[in-house]
Design a protein around this motif. Structure first.
Motif, PDB file in Angstrom:
ATOM      1  N   ALA A   2       0.805  -1.202  -0.015  1.00  0.00           N
ATOM      2  CA  ALA A   2      -0.065  -0.184  -0.090  1.00  0.00           C
ATOM      3  C   ALA A   2       0.965   1.113  -0.028  1.00  0.00           C
ATOM      4  O   ALA A   2       1.972   1.295   0.496  1.00  0.00           O
ATOM      5  N   PRO A   3       0.336   2.187  -0.581  1.00  0.00           N
ATOM      6  CA  PRO A   3       1.087   3.625  -0.592  1.00  0.00           C
ATOM      7  C   PRO A   3       1.056   4.136   0.897  1.00  0.00           C
ATOM      8  O   PRO A   3       0.404   3.974   1.733  1.00  0.00           O
ATOM      9  N   THR A   4       2.194   5.033   1.170  1.00  0.00           N
ATOM     10  CA  THR A   4       2.363   5.586   2.469  1.00  0.00           C
ATOM     11  C   THR A   4       2.084   7.074   2.310  1.00  0.00           C
ATOM     12  O   THR A   4       2.398   7.853   1.355  1.00  0.00           O
ATOM     13  N   THR A   5       0.880   7.496   3.203  1.00  0.00           N
ATOM     14  CA  THR A   5       0.751   8.727   3.134  1.00  0.00           C
ATOM     15  C   THR A   5       1.305   9.643   4.538  1.00  0.00           C
ATOM     16  O   THR A   5       1.511   9.051   5.646  1.00  0.00           O
ATOM     17  N   LEU A  79       1.910  11.403  -0.809  1.00  0.00           N
ATOM     18  CA  LEU A  79       1.714  10.151  -1.033  1.00  0.00           C
ATOM     19  C   LEU A  79       2.868   9.368  -1.531  1.00  0.00           C
ATOM     20  O   LEU A  79       3.594   9.934  -2.707  1.00  0.00           O
ATOM     21  N   SER A  80       3.517   8.593  -0.907  1.00  0.00           N
ATOM     22  CA  SER A  80       4.593   7.708  -1.667  1.00  0.00           C
ATOM     23  C   SER A  80       4.003   6.604  -2.123  1.00  0.00           C
ATOM     24  O   SER A  80       3.226   5.587  -1.577  1.00  0.00           O
ATOM     25  N   VAL A  81       4.261   6.260  -3.444  1.00  0.00           N
ATOM     26  CA  VAL A  81       3.646   5.055  -4.099  1.00  0.00           C
ATOM     27  C   VAL A  81       4.181   3.952  -3.550  1.00  0.00           C
ATOM     28  O   VAL A  81       3.649   2.866  -3.814  1.00  0.00           O
ATOM     29  N   ARG A  82       5.545   3.828  -3.226  1.00  0.00           N
ATOM     30  CA  ARG A  82       6.031   2.703  -2.578  1.00  0.00           C
ATOM     31  C   ARG A  82       6.215   2.766  -1.018  1.00  0.00           C
ATOM     32  O   ARG A  82       6.038   3.686  -0.506  1.00  0.00           O
ATOM     33  N   ASP A  83       5.668   1.671  -0.417  1.00  0.00           N
ATOM     34  CA  ASP A  83       5.740   1.459   1.069  1.00  0.00           C
ATOM     35  C   ASP A  83       7.029   0.869   1.387  1.00  0.00           C
ATOM     36  O   ASP A  83       7.452  -0.083   0.833  1.00  0.00           O
ATOM     37  N   ASN A  84       8.024   1.829   1.929  1.00  0.00           N
ATOM     38  CA  ASN A  84       9.449   1.158   2.327  1.00  0.00           C
ATOM     39  C   ASN A  84       9.759   1.570   3.723  1.00  0.00           C
ATOM     40  O   ASN A  84       9.136   2.216   4.189  1.00  0.00           O
TER      41      ASN A  84
END
Length: 113
Positions: A2-5, A79-84
């Motif tokens: 999931a993306p990270t907000t 919003l980061s499209v990658r969850d890292n």
């Protein structure tokens, strides 16, 4: 994944950046770091809009005293499209520091809460 907000505080200086911080910016925009400093690159990554709004409310009197009415501040959503793991760790670290500053009232950037 999931993306990270996350959320940050942006400051805009329509009349131009004050001289001593002018070297930090390119587009009349700076951010508030988790330590309460104005920065172009080390913005606070906060886990919620509510926390960012509380942080801004706490720092607003200091900013108004220093820069008068020559700036605009707002909470921004990212919003980061990658969850890292690295981003998540940064969000937790910055959010924890901001919460400690708000709880203790220690807003000076050169003092650890």
């Amino acid at each position: 994944m999931a993306p990270t907000t996350y959320y940050s505080i942006s400051l805009f200086f329509p009349e131009g950046i004050p001289g001593k911080i002018q070297y930090q910016q390119n587009d009349l925009e700076l951010f508030l770091s988790a330590n309460g400093k104005l920065t172009a690159t080390a913005m606070a990554h906060l886990r919620s809009r509510e926390l960012a709004e509380r942080f801004l409310a706490a720092y607003l009197p200091r900013l108004q005293k220093r820069y008068k009415d020559g700036f605009e501040a707002k909470v921004g959503e990212w919003l980061s499209v990658r969850d890292n793991k690295r981003l998540s760790a940064r969000i937790e670290k910055d959010s924890s520091l901001v919460e400690k500053r708000l709880e203790t009232g220690v807003l000076a950037s050169n003092v650890t809460p």
